[in-house]
Design a protein around this motif. Structure first.
Motif, PDB file in Angstrom:
ATOM      1  N   ASP A 116      19.979  35.293  41.852  1.00  0.00           N
ATOM      2  CA  ASP A 116      19.457  35.082  43.199  1.00  0.00           C
ATOM      3  C   ASP A 116      19.744  33.659  43.682  1.00  0.00           C
ATOM      4  OD1 ASP A 116      18.498  37.668  43.200  1.00  0.00           O
ATOM      5  OD2 ASP A 116      16.471  37.092  42.581  1.00  0.00           O
ATOM      6  N   ILE A 117      19.741  33.496  44.993  1.00  0.00           N
ATOM      7  CA  ILE A 117      19.880  32.179  45.615  1.00  0.00           C
ATOM      8  C   ILE A 117      18.503  31.750  46.110  1.00  0.00           C
ATOM      9  CG2 ILE A 117      21.086  30.817  47.338  1.00  0.00           C
ATOM     10  CD1 ILE A 117      22.934  32.117  45.310  1.00  0.00           C
ATOM     11  N   VAL A 118      18.085  30.526  45.771  1.00  0.00           N
ATOM     12  CA  VAL A 118      16.751  30.048  46.139  1.00  0.00           C
ATOM     13  C   VAL A 118      16.854  28.689  46.825  1.00  0.00           C
ATOM     14  CG1 VAL A 118      15.574  31.335  44.302  1.00  0.00           C
ATOM     15  CG2 VAL A 118      16.404  29.008  43.851  1.00  0.00           C
ATOM     16  N   GLU A 119      15.763  28.290  47.438  1.00  0.00           N
ATOM     17  CA  GLU A 119      15.703  27.003  48.132  1.00  0.00           C
ATOM     18  C   GLU A 119      15.716  25.847  47.120  1.00  0.00           C
ATOM     19  OE1 GLU A 119      15.859  26.493  51.428  1.00  0.00           O
ATOM     20  OE2 GLU A 119      16.193  28.674  51.544  1.00  0.00           O
ATOM     21  N   PRO A 120      16.162  24.684  47.536  1.00  0.00           N
ATOM     22  CA  PRO A 120      16.133  23.530  46.630  1.00  0.00           C
ATOM     23  C   PRO A 120      14.705  23.094  46.333  1.00  0.00           C
ATOM     24  CG  PRO A 120      16.742  22.836  48.835  1.00  0.00           C
ATOM     25  CD  PRO A 120      16.731  24.338  48.857  1.00  0.00           C
ATOM     26  N   LEU A 121      14.534  22.402  45.229  1.00  0.00           N
ATOM     27  CA  LEU A 121      13.225  21.850  44.902  1.00  0.00           C
ATOM     28  C   LEU A 121      12.861  20.756  45.903  1.00  0.00           C
ATOM     29  CD1 LEU A 121      13.780  21.598  41.054  1.00  0.00           C
ATOM     30  CD2 LEU A 121      12.172  23.151  42.197  1.00  0.00           C
ATOM     31  N   ARG A 126      17.797  19.041  48.042  1.00  0.00           N
ATOM     32  CA  ARG A 126      19.057  19.780  48.058  1.00  0.00           C
ATOM     33  C   ARG A 126      19.395  20.137  46.617  1.00  0.00           C
ATOM     34  NH1 ARG A 126      24.290  15.983  47.952  1.00  0.00           N
ATOM     35  NH2 ARG A 126      24.656  17.346  46.164  1.00  0.00           N
ATOM     36  N   GLY A 127      20.417  20.931  46.422  1.00  0.00           N
ATOM     37  CA  GLY A 127      20.880  21.171  45.067  1.00  0.00           C
ATOM     38  C   GLY A 127      21.398  19.888  44.443  1.00  0.00           C
ATOM     39  N   ARG A 133      21.172  25.212  49.095  1.00  0.00           N
ATOM     40  CA  ARG A 133      20.403  25.984  48.132  1.00  0.00           C
ATOM     41  C   ARG A 133      21.062  25.990  46.751  1.00  0.00           C
ATOM     42  NH1 ARG A 133      19.275  31.623  50.923  1.00  0.00           N
ATOM     43  NH2 ARG A 133      21.497  31.455  51.456  1.00  0.00           N
ATOM     44  N   ARG A 134      20.415  26.697  45.825  1.00  0.00           N
ATOM     45  CA  ARG A 134      20.868  26.699  44.439  1.00  0.00           C
ATOM     46  C   ARG A 134      20.713  28.089  43.851  1.00  0.00           C
ATOM     47  NH1 ARG A 134      16.251  25.256  40.733  1.00  0.00           N
ATOM     48  NH2 ARG A 134      14.387  25.794  41.894  1.00  0.00           N
ATOM     49  N   TYR A 135      21.441  28.357  42.787  1.00  0.00           N
ATOM     50  CA  TYR A 135      21.247  29.603  42.059  1.00  0.00           C
ATOM     51  C   TYR A 135      19.925  29.563  41.289  1.00  0.00           C
ATOM     52  CZ  TYR A 135      26.018  31.247  42.900  1.00  0.00           C
ATOM     53  OH  TYR A 135      27.172  31.702  43.490  1.00  0.00           O
ATOM     54  N   GLN A 136      19.205  30.673  41.326  1.00  0.00           N
ATOM     55  CA  GLN A 136      17.974  30.763  40.557  1.00  0.00           C
ATOM     56  C   GLN A 136      18.294  30.852  39.073  1.00  0.00           C
ATOM     57  OE1 GLN A 136      15.610  34.381  40.937  1.00  0.00           O
ATOM     58  NE2 GLN A 136      13.749  33.168  41.137  1.00  0.00           N
ATOM     59  N   SER A 137      17.411  30.354  38.249  1.00  0.00           N
ATOM     60  CA  SER A 137      17.615  30.394  36.802  1.00  0.00           C
ATOM     61  C   SER A 137      17.550  31.824  36.281  1.00  0.00           C
ATOM     62  CB  SER A 137      16.580  29.516  36.113  1.00  0.00           C
ATOM     63  OG  SER A 137      16.701  28.178  36.542  1.00  0.00           O
ATOM     64  N   LEU A 138      17.995  32.003  35.050  1.00  0.00           N
ATOM     65  CA  LEU A 138      18.012  33.346  34.462  1.00  0.00           C
ATOM     66  C   LEU A 138      16.591  33.869  34.280  1.00  0.00           C
ATOM     67  CD1 LEU A 138      19.824  35.590  33.302  1.00  0.00           C
ATOM     68  CD2 LEU A 138      19.522  34.518  31.045  1.00  0.00           C
ATOM     69  N   VAL A 139      15.734  33.073  33.637  1.00  0.00           N
ATOM     70  CA  VAL A 139      14.335  33.444  33.403  1.00  0.00           C
ATOM     71  C   VAL A 139      13.470  32.439  34.160  1.00  0.00           C
ATOM     72  CG1 VAL A 139      12.551  33.880  31.683  1.00  0.00           C
ATOM     73  CG2 VAL A 139      14.953  34.329  31.119  1.00  0.00           C
ATOM     74  N   ASN A 140      12.578  32.943  35.030  1.00  0.00           N
ATOM     75  CA  ASN A 140      11.859  32.069  35.951  1.00  0.00           C
ATOM     76  C   ASN A 140      10.355  32.303  35.903  1.00  0.00           C
ATOM     77  OD1 ASN A 140      14.173  30.932  37.846  1.00  0.00           O
ATOM     78  ND2 ASN A 140      14.614  33.080  37.406  1.00  0.00           N
ATOM     79  N   GLY A 141       9.624  31.235  36.169  1.00  0.00           N
ATOM     80  CA  GLY A 141       8.184  31.340  36.359  1.00  0.00           C
ATOM     81  C   GLY A 141       7.765  30.462  37.503  1.00  0.00           C
ATOM     82  N   TYR A 142       7.058  31.015  38.483  1.00  0.00           N
ATOM     83  CA  TYR A 142       6.618  30.252  39.652  1.00  0.00           C
ATOM     84  C   TYR A 142       5.111  30.384  39.821  1.00  0.00           C
ATOM     85  CZ  TYR A 142       6.039  28.742  44.487  1.00  0.00           C
ATOM     86  OH  TYR A 142       5.606  28.090  45.613  1.00  0.00           O
ATOM     87  N   MET A 143       4.435  29.255  39.774  1.00  0.00           N
ATOM     88  CA  MET A 143       2.984  29.190  39.923  1.00  0.00           C
ATOM     89  C   MET A 143       2.298  30.130  38.926  1.00  0.00           C
ATOM     90  SD  MET A 143       2.391  28.763  44.050  1.00  0.00           S
ATOM     91  CE  MET A 143       0.673  28.288  43.780  1.00  0.00           C
ATOM     92  N   LEU A 144       2.696  30.023  37.678  1.00  0.00           N
ATOM     93  CA  LEU A 144       2.135  30.866  36.626  1.00  0.00           C
ATOM     94  C   LEU A 144       1.140  30.079  35.779  1.00  0.00           C
ATOM     95  CD1 LEU A 144       5.304  32.773  35.358  1.00  0.00           C
ATOM     96  CD2 LEU A 144       3.775  33.337  37.255  1.00  0.00           C
ATOM     97  N   ARG A 145       0.364  30.830  35.023  1.00  0.00           N
ATOM     98  CA  ARG A 145      -0.543  30.235  34.056  1.00  0.00           C
ATOM     99  C   ARG A 145      -0.517  31.075  32.782  1.00  0.00           C
ATOM    100  NH1 ARG A 145      -6.408  27.422  34.924  1.00  0.00           N
ATOM    101  NH2 ARG A 145      -6.724  26.856  32.746  1.00  0.00           N
ATOM    102  N   ASP A 146      -0.521  30.391  31.643  1.00  0.00           N
ATOM    103  CA  ASP A 146      -0.561  31.061  30.346  1.00  0.00           C
ATOM    104  C   ASP A 146       0.636  31.994  30.190  1.00  0.00           C
ATOM    105  OD1 ASP A 146      -1.295  32.240  27.907  1.00  0.00           O
ATOM    106  OD2 ASP A 146      -2.619  33.695  28.896  1.00  0.00           O
ATOM    107  N   VAL A 147       1.802  31.403  30.031  1.00  0.00           N
ATOM    108  CA  VAL A 147       3.031  32.182  29.852  1.00  0.00           C
ATOM    109  C   VAL A 147       3.755  31.671  28.617  1.00  0.00           C
ATOM    110  CG1 VAL A 147       4.328  30.707  31.433  1.00  0.00           C
ATOM    111  CG2 VAL A 147       5.124  33.025  30.969  1.00  0.00           C
ATOM    112  N   VAL A 148       4.263  32.608  27.812  1.00  0.00           N
ATOM    113  CA  VAL A 148       4.857  32.290  26.514  1.00  0.00           C
ATOM    114  C   VAL A 148       6.225  32.949  26.413  1.00  0.00           C
ATOM    115  CG1 VAL A 148       4.602  32.523  24.009  1.00  0.00           C
ATOM    116  CG2 VAL A 148       2.569  32.161  25.441  1.00  0.00           C
ATOM    117  N   ILE A 149       7.206  32.176  25.956  1.00  0.00           N
ATOM    118  CA  ILE A 149       8.496  32.734  25.537  1.00  0.00           C
ATOM    119  C   ILE A 149       8.652  32.392  24.070  1.00  0.00           C
ATOM    120  CG2 ILE A 149      10.993  32.722  25.850  1.00  0.00           C
ATOM    121  CD1 ILE A 149      10.584  31.837  28.712  1.00  0.00           C
TER     122      ILE A 149
END
Length: 457
Positions: A116-121, A126-127, A133-149
């Motif tokens: 996906d294409i997403v907005e810059p931070l 800018r990118g 804009r920039r390409y979204q990462s492969l594995v993403n978390g946005y405004m999450l809590r308690d997440v484990v990989i």
């Protein structure tokens, strides 16, 4: 008399660190224990095929959407069994564990339309590599809590070779993606995973709190352009420990925003603890601070590290227009082997996002302590080049012994910098002997896992 003063200074430093460790813990001393999730499903239940050819993006998305319903029931686990699971970018959810079994490989698609294409931070505007804009990462978390990989040494492979080719040939329309990115998230845990061939960064926590990265391996080949291992960015309460990282550019890089965008966003990277890591960097630095540091970087402790076969061991980067600060950083108990430049602090490093930056926004670099460091086969001991209008101050070196690669090796180069040094070989330049020891270095004070003010000795 000088030796006595040096020994007293070192004794005070050791005592301060000892006191600092009693009653105040560093981030890696607080090792979060992940409780088993009461619910678990396999990616197979959502039609995924682990043949390395079938695209499984929808299977990952559907599985995570289903597991989102268990967020208020103790959370859930997504189990990835052995196989090669090709996918485009997908998003995680809160109270989730992504578990990769031994032999499980999540493969990033080499088709850019699957990312996906997403907005810059906002702190960058800018990118990093290209405007917009920039390409979204492969594995993403946005405004999450308690997440484990985590897993049993499963693998996330970005298959980045095509991205590297596109980058070097200037064929991309957007900035390259990362492997894993968490944005504005809290209580993030990444462990027991191997990361391979990232298009750009491997692990990028940005605007995050309470991040623990433990026992991960990261590899990208030496020729991979600007691939970076772990990048804490405008994040606080971060632990990185027991990791092995070898990349094309920086192994670990701390950042906090770019010029006027980072200054306006105003979120520093602080309370970072790095220990027991093995770092290799082909063209960058094993440990890098900046150059995007406009939100500030402070209260960092690095200890028990092995830096080898790299262009630079430890580097502090900034330039005019950045603003921000690098301060209260302590690096100790480091072993270096086969390093071009052991220590570096550069005041004209990096570019600007656009022409809107303030050239009078001078960065501050102060209260940097390097002690108990041994190096072998070093070409240059140190290169400290500050900014004339804002010299680097309180650069403090203690108990450092570097074995140079030959009699013709350069030792030190210094300009617009001041500091103090004792028991350092080769002997540093005069600029690093012109400060009073009592005002030189600061010791990080920690309270309940959050950094306090520096205690000046």
């Amino acid at each position: 008399m000088v030796v006595q003063v040096a020994l007293l200074v070192l004794l005070a430093l050791c005592n301060a660190i000892k006191v600092n460790g009693e009653g105040n813990y560093l981030q890696c001393d607080h090792n979060p224990t992940s409780q088993p999730r009461p619910h678990s499903v396999s990616i197979l239940e959502f039609g995924a095929v682990g043949d390395g050819k079938t695209l499984n993006t929808i299977a990952f998305q559907n599985a995570i959407f289903y597991l989102k319903s268990f967020a208020d029931k103790g959370g859930a686990q997504l189990y990835v069994p052995p196989g090669r699971w090709l996918t485009g970018s997908f998003n995680l959810t809160s109270h989730l564990t992504l578990f990769l079994e031994k032999g499980a490989v999540i493969l990033g698609s080499q088709d850019p339309s699957h990312w996906d294409i997403v907005e810059p931070l906002p702190s960058y505007g800018r990118g990093i590599e290209l405007p917009g804009r920039r390409y979204q990462s492969l594995v993403n978390g946005y405004m999450l809590r308690d997440v484990v990989i985590t897993g049993d040494n499963g693998t996330i492979d970005g298959q980045g070779s095509v991205w590297w080719e596109w980058f070097t040939s200037h064929s991309l329309n957007y900035t390259r993606p990362h492997l894993v990115e968490f944005v504005s998230s809290k209580d993030v845990h990444v462990s027991n995973i191997t990361f391979l061939n990232a298009p750009a960064y491997n692990i990028h926590p940005v605007y995050c709190s309470n991040v623990h990265i433990h026992n991960v391996s990261v590899y990208a080949p030496p020729g991979s352009p600007y691939t970076v291992g772990i990048v804490p960015d405008s994040s606080d309460n971060v632990c990185i420990e027991d990791c092995n990282i070898s990349t094309g550019h920086d192994a670990i890089a701390l950042k906090s925003g770019w010029d006027e965008y980072g200054i306006a966003y105003g979120r520093p990277t602080t309370n970072v603890h790095i220990r027991s890591v093995h770092l290799e960097s082909s063209t960058g630095s094993c440990l890098a601070f900046g150059s995007e540091m406009s939100g500030g970087i402070s209260n960092v402790q690095v200890e028990h590290v092995h830096l080898y076969n790299s262009f630079t061991g430890i580097q502090f980067r900034t330039t005019k227009g950045r603003g921000g600060y690098l301060r209260e950083i302590i690096i100790s108990d480091a072993n270096m082997l086969n390093i071009n430049t052991a220590f570096s602090a550069i005041g004209d490093y990096g570019s600007h996002p656009d022409d809107k930056f303030n050239p009078d926004a001078f960065p501050s670099l102060e209260k940097i302590t390097l002690h108990d460091i041994i190096g072998k086969n070093i070409i240059m001991a140190g290169n400290f080049s500050g900014i004339q209008q804002a010299p680097f101050t309180s650069m403090c070196l203690f108990n450092i012994s570097l074995s140079m690669s030959s009699a013709f090796s350069s030792c030190w180069s210094c300009s617009n910098v001041s500091g103090y040094s004792e028991l350092v070989f080769p002997e540093p330049c005069a600029d690093l002997k012109n400060s009073n020891a009592s005002s030189c270095f600061s010791i990080l004070m920690r309270s309940n896992g959050r950094g306090g003010t520096g205690a000046i000795l």
